[in-house]
Design an enzyme around this catalytic site. Sequence first.
Site, PDB file in Angstrom:
ATOM      1  N   HIS A 411       2.102   2.997   0.080  1.00 26.91           N
ATOM      2  CA  HIS A 411       2.706   4.191  -0.503  1.00 26.91           C
ATOM      3  C   HIS A 411       3.226   5.152   0.564  1.00 26.91           C
ATOM      4  O   HIS A 411       2.835   5.109   1.736  1.00 26.91           O
ATOM      5  CB  HIS A 411       1.706   4.903  -1.427  1.00 26.91           C
ATOM      6  CG  HIS A 411       0.523   5.506  -0.718  1.00 26.91           C
ATOM      7  ND1 HIS A 411       0.535   6.773  -0.183  1.00 26.91           N
ATOM      8  CD2 HIS A 411      -0.716   4.996  -0.465  1.00 26.91           C
ATOM      9  CE1 HIS A 411      -0.659   7.034   0.355  1.00 26.91           C
ATOM     10  NE2 HIS A 411      -1.431   5.970   0.205  1.00 26.91           N
ATOM     11  N   CYS A 430      -5.852   2.869   1.003  1.00 26.46           N
ATOM     12  CA  CYS A 430      -4.487   2.386   0.814  1.00 26.46           C
ATOM     13  C   CYS A 430      -3.715   2.455   2.142  1.00 26.46           C
ATOM     14  O   CYS A 430      -4.187   3.051   3.102  1.00 26.46           O
ATOM     15  CB  CYS A 430      -3.774   3.201  -0.254  1.00 26.46           C
ATOM     16  SG  CYS A 430      -4.423   2.931  -1.931  1.00 26.46           S
TER      17      CYS A 430
END
Length: 513
Positions: A411, A430
């Site tokens: 992301h 992440c």
Amino acid sequence: MIPIPIKKHFIPIILSTCLIALLTLPGCKKKHSVIADEMFRVTQNPVFKKADTSEYIAVFNKVFARYRKKIANPLVIESFFKKNEYEPLLVVNHLNNGDFDALTEYIGRLNEHGLDPSIYPTDEIKTLTAKLKDKKAIKTIEDGYETVAKLEILTAGAFVKYANAVQYGVINPKKIYSRYFMATRRPDSLGMLATLGNHDFKAYLDSIQPKNPQYLAIQKAYRDSATIEGLSREESKRYLLVALERLRWRNKPYEPKYVIVNIPDYRLDVMEDGKSVLNMKVCVGQGRNMQNQNTLEHFDDTARVDKPFPRETPILNSVIHSVQVNPVWNIPRSIATKEIIVEAAEDRYYLANKNIDVFKNGKRIADPETIDWSQVTPDNLEYEFKQRPGDDNSLGKIKFLFKNRSSVYLHDTPNKSAFGHAMRAVSHGCVRLGDPLGLARNLFGEGAVLDTIANDMVVNKPEPTNIGLPKKTPIYITYVTCWADENGVIQYRPDVYGLDIVLYSHLQGLLAR
């Protein structure tokens, strides 16, 4: 003597019995003849003319019981011999063609792979081979049975163990790492049986030698006792040993195009036909060894076992299937308990300022400021949190989605400053992208869809936009601390998660001395 009449119904029974005897006896004689003739043919020792199959099998089973705990993969080895009715196929097919010599020679060179050849019974195999080749060394058939059985069993065990080691590695990563979700092929019984069934050991041993350019480069550095810049000779050696084992694992990308993230290098590459066509800095999850307090040369005993820090990015492979532009962040409970409720208790307007909605039993709470967050604890937390799209959204303006059991993704991020640091293990797990639009451009190509993505990343839309990839792209999140760069120079990166230490510890007793 008065003859006793034979009743008619006994005649078929007598005939059947005679027929069975006639059919059985030649078979037994043939089996006896085969083992005797074959063993005499390959050894030229007259004592084997006395060989009997049933006697040999009885001796074989006794010898196997003695060696069962000393050989690797005993169930597979046993099934091979059972399947072939205990015929001494290895001796018959390989004693006189140099295959036993080839096997012991290759095993003797295992130290070139960083592994210890002394844990293989090569001396016994050589002694037994020489004994069988000496026409006068075996003087009794009992000694002959024992010698053949030992050589069959030890050779089978060593052959399979060696083949598995160089083709798959000696450690199963799934057994030593807690967050390892990479598809990794391991030896199976069919493959091992096929190995034993090879008619040309030497040709097979030649064919399975590692040919990966990375492996050969690391192997050469290990043979030459190379010192990696910035490391001691001993730590350099250990980095190379760990790298060789990782390269033996059957988990490498095979697709013509894929995305790969190397955690300790904090880097993402898009690979096409073996070349990097796009690369960028990334930030990964925080690790247990970020200050390099434990090194491969000096580490605490507690570091020998994999005990992941909660925010470490997992090792995995999957397929990127879609993107979400202006994403909603479904805040994990672990973050909610450690951060969100703490911030909300200190600042009643924290949630509103961060565009975080609060839900209870699936229903949005209109005025979360009315909740006394100082009374909410991890034990009694009954709320869920979602951050709406916007400039402050922790996922930035786009996230790339792929199935995985850890709920991680690639992301964007509003916090760009971390990309200026050398150590970028700073996320909750992440992977933050240094150039998310660049990755979108590569995966979608130029056109209307990319234009929509680029436009939506600039405009603050209140709702996310989900877009599927026209062609799903494999992704590999890996952990590689040592490799040869395009100039052949050995690179290394600090063991930020301590996974090298765990692997090195499990390799003890198997490494070259």
